[in-house]
Design an enzyme around this catalytic site. Sequence first.
Site, PDB file in Angstrom:
ATOM      1  N   GLY A 213      -8.957   4.891   4.656  1.00  0.00           N
ATOM      2  CA  GLY A 213      -9.612   5.234   5.875  1.00  0.00           C
ATOM      3  C   GLY A 213     -10.601   4.724   6.134  1.00  0.00           C
TER       4      GLY A 213
ATOM      5  N   ASP B 253       1.023  -1.304  -0.079  1.00  0.00           N
ATOM      6  CA  ASP B 253       0.064   0.027  -0.051  1.00  0.00           C
ATOM      7  C   ASP B 253       0.853   1.280   0.000  1.00  0.00           C
ATOM      8  OD1 ASP B 253      -2.673   0.554  -0.081  1.00  0.00           O
ATOM      9  OD2 ASP B 253      -2.541   1.180   2.061  1.00  0.00           O
TER      10      ASP B 253
HETATM   11 ZN   LIG Z   1      -4.318   4.458   2.593  1.00  0.00          ZN
END
Ligand SMILES: [Zn+2]
Length: 227
Positions: A149, A17
């Site tokens: 998020g 990521d």
């Molecule tokens: Zn992220």
Amino acid sequence: MLEAARKAKVPVAVHLDHGQDHEILIRAMKLGFSSIMFDGAHLQLEENIRQTNEISKIAKALGVSVEAELGKILRPEGGGDEEEEEEYDPDDIYTNPKEAKTFIENTNIDALAVAYGTAHGVYTKEPVLDFDRLQLIKDITGMPLVMHGGSGLDEAAYVKSIQCGIRKLNYYSNMAFEVANTIQSKLNENRAQNKKSYYHDLSKWAMEAIQEDIVRTMRIFGSAGKA
Ligand SMILES: [Zn+2]
């Protein structure tokens, strides 16, 4: 992680990521990661396109899927203090649908991370999500969209986001928070009953709490039983 994913009974992706350094992304692909994210959201559109293409050329040759990002997702990965956030104008930092279209037309990616009001880490106040923007991005790009998020939104916000085009949900902080809470209350319970706690208890409680939270989350996301 890779070994565990290979041994799993269901298909599991191993994803790097928020990669910015091409060398690290290439090392991940060499190790066998099935998916990478190139995060060029801080770059100008043309430069983001150029660097995304550079890395996606390599990824495609290796059969690795590519996620890219447009717009600014609040707070850095790993959380941070919401108090420190400055006032912002959503039009300045959320993903611009027209730019998203240009980006998709000029890159070869599999998923696009978009900014529409979510923030990394655990929320201390209810976020306001721009679903109209999300729907518009989905309608004009047709691209599977990614929520970063994804911790601690209410159930309806997840469902609505999925309806508006979110196909990958990055979820971690809330789970980590719940697991720590569970361990803390179990320790307190044992202490109150004059029982001893051991390290191996902690790992067992952690695993059980993670399982429980993931099962709950997968049901909300509609991904249970889909493998
Ligand atoms: Zn992220």
